[in-house]
Write a protein that holds these residues in place. Structure first.
Motif, PDB file in Angstrom:
ATOM      1  N   SER A 295     -11.698 -11.229  -5.869  1.00  0.00           N
ATOM      2  CA  SER A 295     -11.695 -10.477  -7.250  1.00  0.00           C
ATOM      3  C   SER A 295     -11.160 -11.323  -8.290  1.00  0.00           C
ATOM      4  O   SER A 295     -10.029 -12.184  -8.045  1.00  0.00           O
ATOM      5  N   PHE A 296     -11.798 -11.547  -9.568  1.00  0.00           N
ATOM      6  CA  PHE A 296     -11.023 -12.184 -10.699  1.00  0.00           C
ATOM      7  C   PHE A 296     -10.373 -10.838 -11.324  1.00  0.00           C
ATOM      8  O   PHE A 296     -10.955 -10.140 -12.200  1.00  0.00           O
ATOM      9  N   ASP A 297      -9.106 -10.679 -10.957  1.00  0.00           N
ATOM     10  CA  ASP A 297      -8.546  -9.294 -11.283  1.00  0.00           C
ATOM     11  C   ASP A 297      -7.842  -9.293 -12.464  1.00  0.00           C
ATOM     12  O   ASP A 297      -7.237  -9.960 -13.154  1.00  0.00           O
TER      13      ASP A 297
ATOM     14  N   SER B 175      -6.613  -5.172  16.065  1.00  0.00           N
ATOM     15  CA  SER B 175      -7.403  -6.242  15.273  1.00  0.00           C
ATOM     16  C   SER B 175      -6.296  -6.681  14.080  1.00  0.00           C
ATOM     17  O   SER B 175      -6.165  -5.812  13.249  1.00  0.00           O
ATOM     18  N   ASN B 176      -5.933  -7.885  14.332  1.00  0.00           N
ATOM     19  CA  ASN B 176      -5.114  -8.482  13.266  1.00  0.00           C
ATOM     20  C   ASN B 176      -5.789  -8.645  11.821  1.00  0.00           C
ATOM     21  O   ASN B 176      -5.159  -8.418  10.885  1.00  0.00           O
ATOM     22  N   GLY B 177      -7.103  -8.623  11.992  1.00  0.00           N
ATOM     23  CA  GLY B 177      -7.819  -8.993  10.847  1.00  0.00           C
ATOM     24  C   GLY B 177      -8.528  -7.800   9.981  1.00  0.00           C
ATOM     25  O   GLY B 177      -8.966  -7.949   8.855  1.00  0.00           O
ATOM     26  N   TRP B 178      -8.230  -6.490  10.563  1.00  0.00           N
ATOM     27  CA  TRP B 178      -9.108  -5.583  10.347  1.00  0.00           C
ATOM     28  C   TRP B 178      -8.347  -4.926   8.862  1.00  0.00           C
ATOM     29  O   TRP B 178      -8.998  -4.746   7.881  1.00  0.00           O
ATOM     30  N   LEU B 179      -6.804  -4.798   8.958  1.00  0.00           N
ATOM     31  CA  LEU B 179      -6.254  -4.312   7.618  1.00  0.00           C
ATOM     32  C   LEU B 179      -6.535  -5.176   6.426  1.00  0.00           C
ATOM     33  O   LEU B 179      -6.643  -5.005   5.529  1.00  0.00           O
ATOM     34  N   PHE B 180      -6.407  -6.652   7.118  1.00  0.00           N
ATOM     35  CA  PHE B 180      -6.605  -7.785   5.980  1.00  0.00           C
ATOM     36  C   PHE B 180      -8.109  -7.705   5.308  1.00  0.00           C
ATOM     37  O   PHE B 180      -8.259  -7.837   4.106  1.00  0.00           O
ATOM     38  N   SER B 181      -9.086  -7.127   6.190  1.00  0.00           N
ATOM     39  CA  SER B 181     -10.441  -7.200   5.921  1.00  0.00           C
ATOM     40  C   SER B 181     -10.613  -5.913   4.569  1.00  0.00           C
ATOM     41  O   SER B 181     -11.454  -6.014   3.710  1.00  0.00           O
ATOM     42  N   LEU B 182      -9.662  -4.872   4.561  1.00  0.00           N
ATOM     43  CA  LEU B 182      -9.598  -3.791   3.881  1.00  0.00           C
ATOM     44  C   LEU B 182      -9.370  -4.407   2.233  1.00  0.00           C
ATOM     45  O   LEU B 182      -9.626  -3.603   1.154  1.00  0.00           O
ATOM     46  N   THR B 183      -8.649  -5.495   2.072  1.00  0.00           N
ATOM     47  CA  THR B 183      -8.079  -6.043   0.678  1.00  0.00           C
ATOM     48  C   THR B 183      -9.615  -6.432   0.011  1.00  0.00           C
ATOM     49  O   THR B 183      -9.471  -6.970  -1.050  1.00  0.00           O
ATOM     50  N   SER B 184     -10.680  -6.923   0.670  1.00  0.00           N
ATOM     51  CA  SER B 184     -11.914  -7.410   0.256  1.00  0.00           C
ATOM     52  C   SER B 184     -12.871  -6.182   0.108  1.00  0.00           C
ATOM     53  O   SER B 184     -12.347  -5.248  -0.072  1.00  0.00           O
ATOM     54  N   ARG B 185     -14.227  -6.609  -0.329  1.00  0.00           N
ATOM     55  CA  ARG B 185     -15.087  -5.669  -0.769  1.00  0.00           C
ATOM     56  C   ARG B 185     -15.531  -4.483   0.385  1.00  0.00           C
ATOM     57  O   ARG B 185     -15.967  -3.478   0.309  1.00  0.00           O
ATOM     58  N   LEU B 186     -15.204  -5.112   1.455  1.00  0.00           N
ATOM     59  CA  LEU B 186     -15.219  -4.136   2.766  1.00  0.00           C
ATOM     60  C   LEU B 186     -14.699  -2.957   2.502  1.00  0.00           C
ATOM     61  O   LEU B 186     -14.796  -1.824   3.038  1.00  0.00           O
ATOM     62  N   GLY B 187     -13.428  -2.948   1.912  1.00  0.00           N
ATOM     63  CA  GLY B 187     -12.415  -1.937   1.636  1.00  0.00           C
ATOM     64  C   GLY B 187     -12.536  -1.127   0.630  1.00  0.00           C
ATOM     65  O   GLY B 187     -11.939  -0.028   0.274  1.00  0.00           O
ATOM     66  N   ALA B 188     -13.745  -1.445  -0.142  1.00  0.00           N
ATOM     67  CA  ALA B 188     -13.992  -0.535  -1.288  1.00  0.00           C
ATOM     68  C   ALA B 188     -14.426   0.893  -1.215  1.00  0.00           C
ATOM     69  O   ALA B 188     -15.244   1.017  -0.202  1.00  0.00           O
ATOM     70  N   MET B 189     -13.934   1.622  -1.697  1.00  0.00           N
ATOM     71  CA  MET B 189     -14.067   3.160  -1.553  1.00  0.00           C
ATOM     72  C   MET B 189     -15.185   3.748  -2.574  1.00  0.00           C
ATOM     73  O   MET B 189     -15.110   3.398  -3.801  1.00  0.00           O
ATOM     74  N   PHE B 190     -16.105   4.566  -1.837  1.00  0.00           N
ATOM     75  CA  PHE B 190     -17.172   5.146  -2.575  1.00  0.00           C
ATOM     76  C   PHE B 190     -16.966   6.629  -2.478  1.00  0.00           C
ATOM     77  O   PHE B 190     -16.597   7.101  -1.631  1.00  0.00           O
TER      78      PHE B 190
ATOM     79  N   LYS C 100      -4.674  -3.897  -1.315  1.00  0.00           N
ATOM     80  CA  LYS C 100      -5.168  -4.860  -2.002  1.00  0.00           C
ATOM     81  C   LYS C 100      -4.163  -6.225  -1.710  1.00  0.00           C
ATOM     82  O   LYS C 100      -3.240  -5.944  -1.114  1.00  0.00           O
ATOM     83  N   LEU C 101      -4.631  -7.415  -2.297  1.00  0.00           N
ATOM     84  CA  LEU C 101      -3.658  -8.657  -2.119  1.00  0.00           C
ATOM     85  C   LEU C 101      -2.976  -8.734  -3.575  1.00  0.00           C
ATOM     86  O   LEU C 101      -3.732  -8.858  -4.426  1.00  0.00           O
ATOM     87  N   ASP C 102      -1.790  -8.928  -3.269  1.00  0.00           N
ATOM     88  CA  ASP C 102      -1.116  -9.373  -4.485  1.00  0.00           C
ATOM     89  C   ASP C 102      -0.971 -10.985  -4.709  1.00  0.00           C
ATOM     90  O   ASP C 102      -1.760 -11.533  -4.146  1.00  0.00           O
ATOM     91  N   ALA C 103      -0.432 -11.246  -5.815  1.00  0.00           N
ATOM     92  CA  ALA C 103      -0.423 -12.736  -6.225  1.00  0.00           C
ATOM     93  C   ALA C 103      -0.003 -13.555  -5.101  1.00  0.00           C
ATOM     94  O   ALA C 103      -0.262 -14.605  -4.950  1.00  0.00           O
ATOM     95  N   ASP C 104       0.766 -13.089  -4.116  1.00  0.00           N
ATOM     96  CA  ASP C 104       1.303 -14.014  -2.961  1.00  0.00           C
ATOM     97  C   ASP C 104       0.505 -13.452  -1.708  1.00  0.00           C
ATOM     98  O   ASP C 104       1.006 -14.122  -0.588  1.00  0.00           O
ATOM     99  N   ALA C 105      -0.648 -13.006  -1.942  1.00  0.00           N
ATOM    100  CA  ALA C 105      -1.458 -12.739  -0.629  1.00  0.00           C
ATOM    101  C   ALA C 105      -1.002 -11.886   0.313  1.00  0.00           C
ATOM    102  O   ALA C 105      -1.020 -11.845   1.500  1.00  0.00           O
ATOM    103  N   LYS C 106      -0.108 -10.951  -0.196  1.00  0.00           N
ATOM    104  CA  LYS C 106       0.422  -9.879   0.657  1.00  0.00           C
ATOM    105  C   LYS C 106      -0.184  -8.616   0.700  1.00  0.00           C
ATOM    106  O   LYS C 106      -0.476  -8.382  -0.727  1.00  0.00           O
ATOM    107  N   ILE C 107      -0.394  -7.834   1.849  1.00  0.00           N
ATOM    108  CA  ILE C 107      -1.207  -6.754   1.664  1.00  0.00           C
ATOM    109  C   ILE C 107      -0.310  -5.560   0.902  1.00  0.00           C
ATOM    110  O   ILE C 107       0.930  -5.402   1.422  1.00  0.00           O
TER     111      ILE C 107
END
Length: 496
Positions: A487-489, A155-170, A69-76
């Motif tokens: 997210s509104f966390d 891919s620089n963007g792939w891990l970052f994309s996992l912090t979004s809805r794309l990374g949600a686990m089902f 996820k992203l923390d408050a400083d936008a770090k993964i």
């Protein structure tokens, strides 16, 4: 716009979905319940098949969790993954998973679920952002607590994309009715919903992590900003997730019962151009419209001067940000000359907008300023999210629109010709690819080239960056100043 909802209705907000209208139990009297007010309501709970920000705003990190996820400083930072390593060629990611996580239906979370979830994006998801997962070649289940993801290229963007809805686990056992029954590993579960009114989240008793401070969170939805403000003033809710009428901010700042948290967001308020539709398929017309708009005056009028003029799809929190807000200075004479040169001195355009306060206010300013250079603009408010998403976003039936794009690093959408702006540029697509696969510095350089080319082509007009203004009762703490994710966390909120 719906009629105002009287404050008395909000005072009677119930803490439990089963309470009758006459119940004396209200949110304000229950210390274990938090009520948060929003303007845009989810059409359903399935963000795998429904575009828009309202669903992940409510569910991401709260009901659904990802590996990171992203923390408050936008770090993964880790979430369901305790840690991860990346191979030297940057194509293989090994995730060490938490052993104690479970889905809300009782199913254990394992590497099999990582494989199921990530591959399912490629096969079952239909939303526009799913293409980010195309870079995944395969997911290997090394052990129940060890998942290995192999990419086709770095891919620089792939891990970052996992912090979004794309990374949600089902869970395979929890996807039968995603639109109505979300099943996640998060600290909350969806207890009930009153369509057009509220969603009730209840504490997940089997949650693997820290117990949330509030056992019940009521998400209240209303489009009328005055009603939303009155709800807070009359103890019907405890928090306004985002102020939508800036003139009301001083009222709360001067009242010692409330805390006002101000920061920035990823949310570019964008005047979208349909690049495929005449006359907007002519770059001279798009540039003319950009010169015709006084964005400083628009920000002062529509949002009381709050917010940031950026001139691009890049917020200041991104590493490749540069200020392009002066690329199209307000110049009505130049706008008229470009329209005449394009053979379109008096075009008529439909401005189809979501019926949300920021869009309605901005549209009135845009229509007035474009009228001054000979452009006739017809404003058509559409119910949001359902109608706007269908007619504008999906069917591309519009000339102009105004929408707040909230997804992080969503400049990449300009690399998709079928996206609703209809923008098709090979140099932009090539630079996006270079940015994704290159070194950190190559990524920054290429992304800046993308932003500059979009500005040169007037692919859209970026009106301003939406501010993050949260208002809450003093008893509620833990808010993140800058909104960096979808997210509104709720997980960090707690009573004082």
């Amino acid at each position: 716009m719906k009629a105002r909802i009287h404050a008395a209705v909000w005072v009677s907000l119930l803490v439990a979905s089963g309470c009758s209208a006459g119940s004396s139990a209200t949110v304000a009297k229950d210390p274990g319940t938090l009520a948060v007010g929003y303007t845009a309501e989810p059409a359903n709970f399935d963000f795998t098949r429904t575009d828009g920000a309202a669903i992940p705003q409510a569910l991401l990190y709260n009901v659904y969790e990802g590996l990171v996820k992203l923390d408050a400083d936008a770090k993964i930072v880790p979430l369901l993954a305790e840690s991860w390593t990346v191979s030297e060629d940057r194509k293989t990611y090994d995730f060490k998973l938490r052993k104690d996580a479970k889905f809300s239906n009782g199913a254990p979370f394992t590497a099999e679920d990582v494989k199921f979830s990530l591959m399912r994006v490629k096969t079952d998801w239909t939303v526009s952002i799913k293409s980010t997962m195309d870079v995944v070649d395969r997911v290997d289940v090394v052990a129940p607590d060890h998942a290995r993801v192999v990419l086709t290229k770095p891919s620089n963007g792939w891990l970052f994309s996992l912090t979004s809805r794309l990374g949600a686990m089902f869970s395979p056992t929890g996807v039968a009715d995603l639109a109505n029954k979300p099943v996640g590993t998060g600290p909350y579960t969806v207890s009930s919903r009153r369509r057009g009114d509220s969603i009730v989240l209840k504490e997940n008793p089997a949650y693997w992590g820290r117990k949330p401070a509030y056992s019940t969170v009521v998400l209240k939805y209303v489009k009328d900003p005055t009603a939303l403000n009155n709800a807070l003033l009359s103890n019907g809710i405890d928090v306004i997730s985002a102020i939508t009428v800036p003139d009301s901010i001083p009222q709360f700042q001067s009242d010692d019962r409330f805390t006002v948290v101000e920061g920035t967001t990823n949310s570019e308020v964008t005047l979208a151009f349909n690049n495929t539709r005449p006359p907007l398929n002519d770059v001279r017309v798009r540039r003319a419209l950009s010169y015709a708009i006084d964005r400083k005056a628009l920000l002062d009028t529509a949002w009381a001067g709050r917010g940031t003029l950026i001139g691009s799809m890049v917020p200041p929190t991104d590493p490749w940000y540069e200020d392009l807000s002066r690329a199209y200075p307000f110049d009505p004479a130049k706008a008229k000359a470009l329209l005449a040169e394009a053979g379109q001195p008096h075009p008529s355009l439909r401005l189809r907008i979501p019926n949300l306060p920021y869009a309605v206010s901005a549209a009135q300013v845009v229509a007035s300023q474009l009228a001054d250079v000979g452009v006739t603009v017809t404003i058509e408010p559409l119910d949001f999210p359902a109608v706007w998403l269908k007619q504008v976003f999906t069917d591309h039936d519009y000339d102009l629109s105004i929408i707040q794009h909230v997804e992080a690093r969503d400049i990449v959408t300009f690399g998709r010709p079928k996206y609703y702006w209809g923008y098709d540029s090979k140099p932009v697509q090539q630079n996006l690819a270079k940015a994704d696969s290159g070194t950190p510095q190559e990524q920054i350089d290429a992304m800046r080239q993308v932003a500059r080319r979009l500005s040169e082509d007037a692919a859209a007009d970026w009106l301003f960056l939406f501010p993050n203004v949260i208002v809450a009762k003093n008893k509620v703490t833990g808010f993140v100043r800058n909104q960096v994710s979808e997210s509104f966390d709720l997980t960090g909120l707690a009573p004082r």
